[in-house]
Design a protein around this motif. Structure first.
Motif, PDB file in Angstrom:
ATOM      1  N   LEU A  20      10.899   1.808  -3.702  1.00 18.06           N
ATOM      2  CA  LEU A  20       9.809   1.616  -2.748  1.00 18.06           C
ATOM      3  C   LEU A  20       8.880   2.825  -2.746  1.00 18.06           C
ATOM      4  CD1 LEU A  20       8.427   0.018  -0.467  1.00 18.06           C
ATOM      5  CD2 LEU A  20      10.050   1.088   1.114  1.00 18.06           C
ATOM      6  N   ASP A  21       9.471   4.021  -2.686  1.00 18.38           N
ATOM      7  CA  ASP A  21       8.660   5.235  -2.681  1.00 18.38           C
ATOM      8  C   ASP A  21       7.824   5.352  -3.953  1.00 18.38           C
ATOM      9  OD1 ASP A  21       9.419   5.986  -0.147  1.00 18.38           O
ATOM     10  OD2 ASP A  21      10.919   7.449  -0.819  1.00 18.38           O
ATOM     11  N   GLN A  22       8.393   4.973  -5.100  1.00 16.75           N
ATOM     12  CA  GLN A  22       7.633   4.990  -6.356  1.00 16.75           C
ATOM     13  C   GLN A  22       6.489   3.985  -6.312  1.00 16.75           C
ATOM     14  OE1 GLN A  22      10.665   4.313  -9.363  1.00 16.75           O
ATOM     15  NE2 GLN A  22      10.891   6.502  -9.757  1.00 16.75           N
ATOM     16  N   ALA A  23       6.739   2.814  -5.760  1.00 18.25           N
ATOM     17  CA  ALA A  23       5.713   1.769  -5.699  1.00 18.25           C
ATOM     18  C   ALA A  23       4.544   2.176  -4.801  1.00 18.25           C
ATOM     19  CB  ALA A  23       6.317   0.451  -5.211  1.00 18.25           C
ATOM     20  N   ILE A  24       4.840   2.826  -3.680  1.00 22.10           N
ATOM     21  CA  ILE A  24       3.771   3.163  -2.746  1.00 22.10           C
ATOM     22  C   ILE A  24       3.085   4.491  -3.066  1.00 22.10           C
ATOM     23  CG2 ILE A  24       4.803   1.792  -0.898  1.00 22.10           C
ATOM     24  CD1 ILE A  24       5.560   4.452   0.509  1.00 22.10           C
ATOM     25  N   ALA A  25       3.688   5.310  -3.933  1.00 21.73           N
ATOM     26  CA  ALA A  25       3.173   6.662  -4.195  1.00 21.73           C
ATOM     27  C   ALA A  25       1.676   6.703  -4.515  1.00 21.73           C
ATOM     28  CB  ALA A  25       3.985   7.344  -5.286  1.00 21.73           C
ATOM     29  N   PRO A  26       1.152   5.877  -5.435  1.00 18.18           N
ATOM     30  CA  PRO A  26      -0.285   5.963  -5.715  1.00 18.18           C
ATOM     31  C   PRO A  26      -1.150   5.558  -4.518  1.00 18.18           C
ATOM     32  CG  PRO A  26       0.789   4.391  -7.216  1.00 18.18           C
ATOM     33  CD  PRO A  26       1.838   4.939  -6.307  1.00 18.18           C
ATOM     34  N   TYR A  27      -0.631   4.675  -3.679  1.00 17.72           N
ATOM     35  CA  TYR A  27      -1.375   4.220  -2.509  1.00 17.72           C
ATOM     36  C   TYR A  27      -1.351   5.275  -1.401  1.00 17.72           C
ATOM     37  CZ  TYR A  27      -1.242  -0.070  -5.129  1.00 17.72           C
ATOM     38  OH  TYR A  27      -1.387  -0.992  -6.127  1.00 17.72           O
ATOM     39  N   VAL A  28      -0.233   5.969  -1.270  1.00 20.17           N
ATOM     40  CA  VAL A  28      -0.150   7.089  -0.331  1.00 20.17           C
ATOM     41  C   VAL A  28      -1.110   8.181  -0.779  1.00 20.17           C
ATOM     42  CG1 VAL A  28       1.343   8.920   0.575  1.00 20.17           C
ATOM     43  CG2 VAL A  28       2.222   6.572   0.389  1.00 20.17           C
ATOM     44  N   LYS A  29      -1.142   8.449  -2.080  1.00 20.50           N
ATOM     45  CA  LYS A  29      -2.050   9.468  -2.619  1.00 20.50           C
ATOM     46  C   LYS A  29      -3.503   9.120  -2.284  1.00 20.50           C
ATOM     47  CE  LYS A  29      -3.243  11.875  -6.886  1.00 20.50           C
ATOM     48  NZ  LYS A  29      -2.973  12.025  -8.312  1.00 20.50           N
ATOM     49  N   LYS A  30      -3.867   7.850  -2.465  1.00 22.98           N
ATOM     50  CA  LYS A  30      -5.222   7.396  -2.158  1.00 22.98           C
ATOM     51  C   LYS A  30      -5.515   7.548  -0.662  1.00 22.98           C
ATOM     52  CE  LYS A  30      -8.162   3.299  -2.187  1.00 22.98           C
ATOM     53  NZ  LYS A  30      -8.229   1.870  -2.454  1.00 22.98           N
ATOM     54  N   ALA A  31      -4.566   7.143   0.175  1.00 20.14           N
ATOM     55  CA  ALA A  31      -4.750   7.247   1.625  1.00 20.14           C
ATOM     56  C   ALA A  31      -4.918   8.702   2.048  1.00 20.14           C
ATOM     57  CB  ALA A  31      -3.574   6.602   2.356  1.00 20.14           C
ATOM     58  N   ARG A  32      -4.122   9.586   1.492  1.00 18.05           N
ATOM     59  CA  ARG A  32      -4.216  11.006   1.860  1.00 18.05           C
ATOM     60  C   ARG A  32      -5.516  11.617   1.351  1.00 18.05           C
ATOM     61  NH1 ARG A  32       2.153  12.549   0.963  1.00 18.05           N
ATOM     62  NH2 ARG A  32       2.830  11.853   3.017  1.00 18.05           N
ATOM     63  N   ALA A  33      -5.993  11.157   0.196  1.00 20.78           N
ATOM     64  CA  ALA A  33      -7.249  11.678  -0.349  1.00 20.78           C
ATOM     65  C   ALA A  33      -8.444  11.267   0.512  1.00 20.78           C
ATOM     66  CB  ALA A  33      -7.448  11.193  -1.784  1.00 20.78           C
ATOM     67  N   THR A  34      -8.364  10.102   1.143  1.00 22.08           N
ATOM     68  CA  THR A  34      -9.469   9.612   1.962  1.00 22.08           C
ATOM     69  C   THR A  34      -9.282   9.922   3.454  1.00 22.08           C
ATOM     70  OG1 THR A  34      -8.421   7.434   2.100  1.00 22.08           O
ATOM     71  CG2 THR A  34     -10.041   7.766   0.328  1.00 22.08           C
ATOM     72  N   LEU A  35      -8.141  10.495   3.808  1.00 20.98           N
ATOM     73  CA  LEU A  35      -7.868  10.817   5.210  1.00 20.98           C
ATOM     74  C   LEU A  35      -8.905  11.770   5.820  1.00 20.98           C
ATOM     75  CD1 LEU A  35      -5.936  10.299   7.598  1.00 20.98           C
ATOM     76  CD2 LEU A  35      -4.575  12.244   6.797  1.00 20.98           C
ATOM     77  N   PRO A  36      -9.367  12.810   5.117  1.00 19.86           N
ATOM     78  CA  PRO A  36     -10.368  13.692   5.740  1.00 19.86           C
ATOM     79  C   PRO A  36     -11.651  12.958   6.159  1.00 19.86           C
ATOM     80  CG  PRO A  36      -9.397  14.767   3.839  1.00 19.86           C
ATOM     81  CD  PRO A  36      -8.912  13.338   3.827  1.00 19.86           C
ATOM     82  N   GLN A  37     -12.113  12.015   5.344  1.00 20.62           N
ATOM     83  CA  GLN A  37     -13.306  11.253   5.716  1.00 20.62           C
ATOM     84  C   GLN A  37     -13.015  10.331   6.901  1.00 20.62           C
ATOM     85  OE1 GLN A  37     -12.112  11.289   2.486  1.00 20.62           O
ATOM     86  NE2 GLN A  37     -13.619  12.635   1.544  1.00 20.62           N
ATOM     87  N   ALA A  38     -11.838   9.725   6.895  1.00 16.65           N
ATOM     88  CA  ALA A  38     -11.447   8.858   8.006  1.00 16.65           C
ATOM     89  C   ALA A  38     -11.314   9.666   9.297  1.00 16.65           C
ATOM     90  CB  ALA A  38     -10.149   8.134   7.679  1.00 16.65           C
TER      91      ALA A  38
END
Length: 132
Positions: A20-38
């Motif tokens: 599960l952690d491997q599957a979500i890793a790229p999506y978590v990375k994307k979410a964290r990268a866009t978190l400052p704008q959010a």
């Protein structure tokens, strides 16, 4: 306003959690990268009827965890305060409890808009169709 519809994914053992952690890793990375704008949007003030949620993990004393939605009520520096919007089934927490987390613990973010649309929710959208 309610958080996005949740389709829980159960991980039966350490191997399932790793997958599960491997599957979500790229999506978590994307979410964290866009978190400052959010975060900037949240701090500027969302339109009436919109709500900001973060997804994080809460742990019990035995090390079991559950990914949960938290309705953000304040955000100062790296500290996010909110209210648990999920209804956990594994850990001993209840919807409505106060929750404090750090930005580094955010796995995803979602802005639920008054018109029914949403922004963000990268991990959540993946999990809606995830098959272990």
């Amino acid at each position: 306003m309610q958080p996005p519809a949740d389709k829980p994914v159960r991980a039966a053992d350490a191997d399932d959690i790793r997958k599960l952690d491997q599957a979500i890793a790229p999506y978590v990375k994307k979410a964290r990268a866009t978190l400052p704008q959010a975060k900037k949007k949240y701090l500027k003030g969302l339109p009436k009827g919109d709500q900001f949620f973060v997804t994080t993990r809460l742990y019990d004393p035995d090390g079991k965890f559950e990914q949960v939605f938290v309705t953000v009520t304040s955000w100062e520096g790296q500290t996010i305060k909110g209210v648990l919007s999920s209804d956990p089934s594994i850990i001993h927490h209840k919807s409505g409890e106060a929750v404090v987390c750090k930005e580094r613990d955010v796995l995803d973010w979602t802005i639920s808009k008054a018109n029914g649309s949403e922004e963000g929710n990268s991990v959540g959208n993946l999990l809606d169709s995830y098959k272990p």
